[in-house]
Scaffold this motif. Structure first.
Motif, short mmCIF file in Angstrom:
data_model
loop_
_atom_site.label_atom_id
_atom_site.label_comp_id
_atom_site.label_asym_id
_atom_site.label_seq_id
_atom_site.Cartn_x
_atom_site.Cartn_y
_atom_site.Cartn_z
N ASP A 178 6.35 -7.19 4.33
CA ASP A 178 6.24 -7.50 2.91
C ASP A 178 5.01 -8.36 2.63
OD1 ASP A 178 8.50 -6.05 2.30
OD2 ASP A 178 9.85 -7.78 2.46
N GLU A 179 4.74 -9.31 3.51
CA GLU A 179 3.58 -10.18 3.33
C GLU A 179 2.28 -9.38 3.45
OE1 GLU A 179 3.99 -13.22 6.23
OE2 GLU A 179 5.76 -14.09 5.29
N GLU A 180 2.22 -8.47 4.42
CA GLU A 180 1.03 -7.64 4.59
C GLU A 180 0.84 -6.72 3.39
OE1 GLU A 180 1.39 -5.57 8.27
OE2 GLU A 180 1.32 -7.39 9.46
N LEU A 181 1.93 -6.16 2.90
CA LEU A 181 1.87 -5.28 1.75
C LEU A 181 1.39 -6.03 0.52
CD1 LEU A 181 2.46 -2.44 0.68
CD2 LEU A 181 4.78 -3.20 0.18
N GLU A 182 1.87 -7.24 0.33
CA GLU A 182 1.44 -8.06 -0.80
C GLU A 182 -0.04 -8.43 -0.69
OE1 GLU A 182 1.61 -9.75 -4.42
OE2 GLU A 182 3.20 -8.58 -3.48
N ALA A 183 -0.50 -8.73 0.52
CA ALA A 183 -1.91 -9.05 0.73
C ALA A 183 -2.78 -7.83 0.42
CB ALA A 183 -2.13 -9.52 2.16
N LEU A 184 -2.35 -6.65 0.85
CA LEU A 184 -3.09 -5.43 0.55
C LEU A 184 -3.14 -5.18 -0.95
CD1 LEU A 184 -1.89 -2.98 3.35
CD2 LEU A 184 -4.18 -3.87 3.01
N ARG A 185 -2.04 -5.40 -1.63
CA ARG A 185 -2.00 -5.21 -3.08
C ARG A 185 -2.96 -6.16 -3.79
NH1 ARG A 185 4.50 -4.78 -4.06
NH2 ARG A 185 4.72 -2.61 -3.38
N GLN A 186 -2.96 -7.41 -3.38
CA GLN A 186 -3.85 -8.39 -4.00
C GLN A 186 -5.32 -8.05 -3.75
OE1 GLN A 186 -3.13 -10.79 -6.11
NE2 GLN A 186 -0.97 -10.22 -6.01
N ARG A 187 -5.63 -7.61 -2.53
CA ARG A 187 -7.00 -7.24 -2.20
C ARG A 187 -7.45 -6.02 -3.02
NH1 ARG A 187 -8.22 -5.72 3.81
NH2 ARG A 187 -6.00 -5.88 3.58
N ARG A 188 -6.57 -5.03 -3.11
CA ARG A 188 -6.89 -3.82 -3.87
C ARG A 188 -7.03 -4.16 -5.36
NH1 ARG A 188 -9.76 0.27 -4.49
NH2 ARG A 188 -8.82 1.95 -5.65
N LEU A 189 -6.20 -5.03 -5.88
CA LEU A 189 -6.29 -5.44 -7.27
C LEU A 189 -7.61 -6.15 -7.53
CD1 LEU A 189 -4.81 -5.68 -10.00
CD2 LEU A 189 -3.88 -7.84 -9.21
N GLY A 190 -8.06 -6.96 -6.60
CA GLY A 190 -9.36 -7.63 -6.73
C GLY A 190 -10.50 -6.62 -6.71
N GLU A 191 -10.40 -5.60 -5.86
CA GLU A 191 -11.44 -4.56 -5.82
C GLU A 191 -11.50 -3.79 -7.13
OE1 GLU A 191 -10.49 -2.11 -2.49
OE2 GLU A 191 -11.06 -3.63 -1.01
N ILE A 192 -10.35 -3.45 -7.68
CA ILE A 192 -10.31 -2.70 -8.94
C ILE A 192 -10.89 -3.54 -10.07
CG2 ILE A 192 -8.75 -1.74 -10.68
CD1 ILE A 192 -6.95 -0.84 -8.36
N ARG A 193 -10.55 -4.80 -10.11
CA ARG A 193 -11.10 -5.68 -11.15
C ARG A 193 -12.61 -5.80 -11.03
NH1 ARG A 193 -6.72 -10.60 -11.31
NH2 ARG A 193 -5.17 -9.48 -12.57
N ALA A 194 -13.11 -5.90 -9.80
CA ALA A 194 -14.55 -6.00 -9.59
C ALA A 194 -15.26 -4.72 -10.00
CB ALA A 194 -14.84 -6.33 -8.13
N GLU A 195 -14.65 -3.57 -9.74
CA GLU A 195 -15.25 -2.29 -10.10
C GLU A 195 -15.35 -2.12 -11.61
OE1 GLU A 195 -13.03 0.82 -8.27
OE2 GLU A 195 -13.66 0.28 -6.25
N HIS A 196 -14.34 -2.55 -12.31
CA HIS A 196 -14.30 -2.35 -13.76
C HIS A 196 -14.90 -3.51 -14.53
CE1 HIS A 196 -12.11 1.33 -13.39
NE2 HIS A 196 -11.18 0.75 -12.68
N GLY A 197 -15.51 -4.44 -13.86
CA GLY A 197 -16.20 -5.53 -14.53
C GLY A 197 -15.28 -6.54 -15.18
#
Length: 126
Positions: free
Chosen positions: A3-22
């Motif tokens: 669960d901790e790894e999954l949450e870390a992956l989600r947070q990292r992916r969310l950060g990538e998406i936010r960076a892509e969309h400005g």
């Protein structure tokens, strides 16, 4: 632990998406850099353009932001190389706009492809 790894992956992916969309919340240092760049551009344009020319450029930015950005870049480049003598008047800005328009003018062509259609009269001849 999964669960901790999954949450870390989600947070990292969310950060990538936010960076892509400005997303401004993604990176505050990027936002500050863009703000500083905008301030520098505005001060250079304020020194280079008179009031009427600035008003015309801001009106152009509302209608055609890409063309206004090109004109701003052109004016800033001219100012940096010392090619401008004094402030640019509205008439001078109009001339610069015409130059930029000629450089970015898109040539459109229309080509007609006519199909050969069989007439009903031709079928009766057999």
């Amino acid at each position: 632990m999964a669960d901790e790894e999954l949450e870390a992956l989600r947070q990292r992916r969310l950060g990538e998406i936010r960076a892509e969309h400005g997303d401004p919340a993604a990176d505050p240092s990027q936002q500050e850099a863009k703000q500083r760049e905008a301030e520098i551009r505005n001060t250079i344009l304020a020194q280079v353009l008179d009031q009427a020319a600035r008003a015309r450029l801001s009106n152009l930015a509302l209608v055609k932001p890409d063309k206004a950005k090109a004109v701003e870049n052109y004016l800033i480049q001219m100012a940096r190389f010392g090619q401008l003598a004094g402030k640019v008047s509205e008439q001078g800005l109009i001339e610069i706009l015409e130059k930029v328009s000629q450089q970015t003018e898109k040539k459109t062509t229309v080509k007609f492809n006519r199909r050969k259609v069989l007439d009903s009269d031709e079928e009766d001849d057999y």
